[in-house]
Motif scaffolding. Structure first.
Motif, short mmCIF file in Angstrom:
data_model
loop_
_atom_site.label_atom_id
_atom_site.label_comp_id
_atom_site.label_asym_id
_atom_site.label_seq_id
_atom_site.Cartn_x
_atom_site.Cartn_y
_atom_site.Cartn_z
N ALA A 89 -83.06 -39.49 8.47
CA ALA A 89 -83.34 -39.24 7.06
C ALA A 89 -84.83 -39.30 6.81
O ALA A 89 -85.50 -40.26 7.22
CB ALA A 89 -82.62 -40.25 6.18
N ALA A 90 -85.37 -38.28 6.15
CA ALA A 90 -86.78 -38.28 5.77
C ALA A 90 -86.95 -39.05 4.47
O ALA A 90 -86.08 -39.01 3.60
CB ALA A 90 -87.28 -36.85 5.58
N PRO A 91 -88.06 -39.78 4.29
CA PRO A 91 -88.26 -40.53 3.05
C PRO A 91 -88.55 -39.59 1.89
O PRO A 91 -89.07 -38.49 2.08
CB PRO A 91 -89.49 -41.40 3.38
CG PRO A 91 -90.24 -40.60 4.39
CD PRO A 91 -89.21 -39.90 5.22
N GLU B 203 -83.64 -35.19 2.61
CA GLU B 203 -83.54 -34.27 3.73
C GLU B 203 -83.05 -35.07 4.95
O GLU B 203 -83.70 -36.02 5.38
CB GLU B 203 -84.89 -33.63 4.03
CG GLU B 203 -85.39 -32.74 2.90
CD GLU B 203 -86.73 -32.10 3.24
OE1 GLU B 203 -87.21 -32.32 4.38
OE2 GLU B 203 -87.28 -31.41 2.38
N LEU B 204 -81.92 -34.64 5.46
CA LEU B 204 -81.28 -35.40 6.54
C LEU B 204 -80.84 -34.46 7.65
O LEU B 204 -80.27 -33.40 7.40
CB LEU B 204 -80.09 -36.18 5.97
CG LEU B 204 -79.36 -37.15 6.88
CD1 LEU B 204 -79.08 -38.46 6.15
CD2 LEU B 204 -78.04 -36.53 7.34
N VAL B 205 -81.14 -34.84 8.88
CA VAL B 205 -80.71 -34.10 10.06
C VAL B 205 -79.65 -34.93 10.78
O VAL B 205 -79.85 -36.11 11.05
CB VAL B 205 -81.90 -33.82 11.01
CG1 VAL B 205 -81.41 -33.18 12.31
CG2 VAL B 205 -82.92 -32.92 10.33
N HIS C 193 -78.06 -30.80 16.67
CA HIS C 193 -78.77 -31.15 15.46
C HIS C 193 -78.32 -30.23 14.35
O HIS C 193 -78.08 -29.04 14.57
CB HIS C 193 -80.30 -31.01 15.65
CG HIS C 193 -80.88 -32.08 16.51
ND1 HIS C 193 -80.89 -32.01 17.88
CD2 HIS C 193 -81.48 -33.25 16.18
CE1 HIS C 193 -81.47 -33.08 18.38
NE2 HIS C 193 -81.85 -33.85 17.38
N GLN C 194 -78.23 -30.75 13.15
CA GLN C 194 -77.84 -29.95 12.00
C GLN C 194 -78.50 -30.50 10.76
O GLN C 194 -78.42 -31.71 10.49
CB GLN C 194 -76.31 -29.96 11.85
CG GLN C 194 -75.81 -29.18 10.64
CD GLN C 194 -74.30 -29.25 10.51
OE1 GLN C 194 -73.62 -29.71 11.42
NE2 GLN C 194 -73.79 -28.81 9.40
N ALA C 195 -79.15 -29.65 9.99
CA ALA C 195 -79.77 -30.07 8.74
C ALA C 195 -78.72 -30.21 7.66
O ALA C 195 -77.79 -29.40 7.57
CB ALA C 195 -80.82 -29.06 8.31
#
Length: 339
Positions: free
Chosen positions: A253-255, A320-322, A336-338
């Protein structure tokens, strides 16, 4: 809504001083001064209570000058089951540079609990245990408390059917991760990169190394492993049941970029979001999004406070989570999947 118990053996009174362009060795004019009841478990309790969960807080608390804790517990309707000990709560000074978005911590010494105090806390924790109830064991241990404290408590809670989240560092974390028996391992652990490196005794230089380390812990019996990465977000790994039992499921997870009033307690808000989401039985990627929203929501506030549910929903939708899966033998990222 299920009840969560937080255990804070070493709480603190957080004194937050806000200064623009802090100059060391100079006279600085403070913009504000604020006192908040703190300590990792207390911060988790505050966030869970704001989210609407019934929360019980226990630990070891100096009986003198504890008014800030009493006020917080009353205001947030947190059930206070702290063991009162002689002395004052330790004071942590937080120097927040509002111009640079930097926080400098100055942590003072704590009151020393007696062996009887520690025994009383262990009994109280066991008294609060119920099947399925989540306990959050969080923060440092006061001097004189054996590093095996969290491992012993975890074993006792599992014997009662409870579930355990652990957020600590140093020797207590290393001891907990070395537990030989599954009952001594927590169900959820949330170190940061440096804490995990110290506990495992090796460098984790990139995401692949972090993922492999998290998979190792899951393989040993910790159901959920989340590594907080500060300004780079967080990474979480678990092992799904059913047909995918031979693999691991993960997210990165991006901040969120949000206005920052104080970074103090953001990691504790992340823990609160993880536990709340697991109680709500959210899918693992949704757990990562919700917990990240908790951390972002807290950043705009000084002290352990969250915005309302609608605001948290909006923040979670922006995360935004991969996602990825990892083959178990040997651990290898395969997808990997966004999200």
């Amino acid at each position: 809504m299920k009840t969560v118990v937080t255990v804070t053996p070493n709480p603190a009174l957080d004194q937050t001083v806000r200064v623009a362009n802090l100059a060391l060795g100079e006279v600085n004019l403070a913009a504000s001064l604020e006192f908040n009841a703190g300590g990792k478990g207390v911060n988790v309790a505050g966030c869970l209570a704001d989210y609407g969960m019934t929360t019980i807080a226990t630990g070891l608390l100096g009986a003198e000058d504890a008014a800030a804790f009493d006020a917080m517990f009353a205001d947030k309707h947190i059930v206070d089951r702290f063991v009162r000990i002689a002395g004052r709560p330790r004071i942590n000074v937080k120097l927040v540079d509002t111009a640079r978005n930097e926080t400098t911590d100055i942590n003072l010494a704590t009151s020393l609990p007696s062996a009887a105090d520690v025994d009383a806390l262990e009994r109280r924790v066991v008294e609060l245990a119920e099947p399925g109830r989540w306990f959050v064991l969080a923060g440092s241990l006061p001097p004189g408390v054996d590093v095996s404290f969290y491992r012993r408590i975890t074993r006792a809670l599992h014997a009662a059917g409870a579930r355990v989240a652990l957020d600590t560092s140093g020797a207590p974390l290393a001891d907990a991760l070395r537990a030989d028996e599954p009952d001594g391992l927590p169900d959820l652990v949330k170190p940061n990169r440096a804490e995990l490196e110290a506990a495992l005794g090796r460098s984790l230089a990139d995401d692949d190394a972090l993922i492999h380390a998290a998979c190792e812990l899951v393989e040993r019996g910790i159901a959920h492993v989340v590594v907080s990465l500060g300004e780079r977000g967080a990474l979480g790994v678990t092992r799904p049941s059913g047909d995918k039992a031979s693999s691991y499921e993960g997210w990165r997870a991006a901040p969120l970029r949000v206005p920052v009033s104080s970074t103090v307690g953001a990691g504790d808000a992340l823990v609160a979001g993880l536990v709340a989401s697991l109680i709500e039985a959210r899918p693992w990627p949704s757990v990562g999004q919700r917990a990240t929203a908790f951390a972002a929501g807290k950043l705009a506030r000084v002290g352990p406070h969250l915005p309302d549910h609608a605001s948290l929903d909006a923040l979670a939708a922006q995360v935004e989570l991969v996602t990825f899966s990892v083959a178990a033998n040997p651990p290898r990222v395969t997808q990997h999947q966004a999200v």
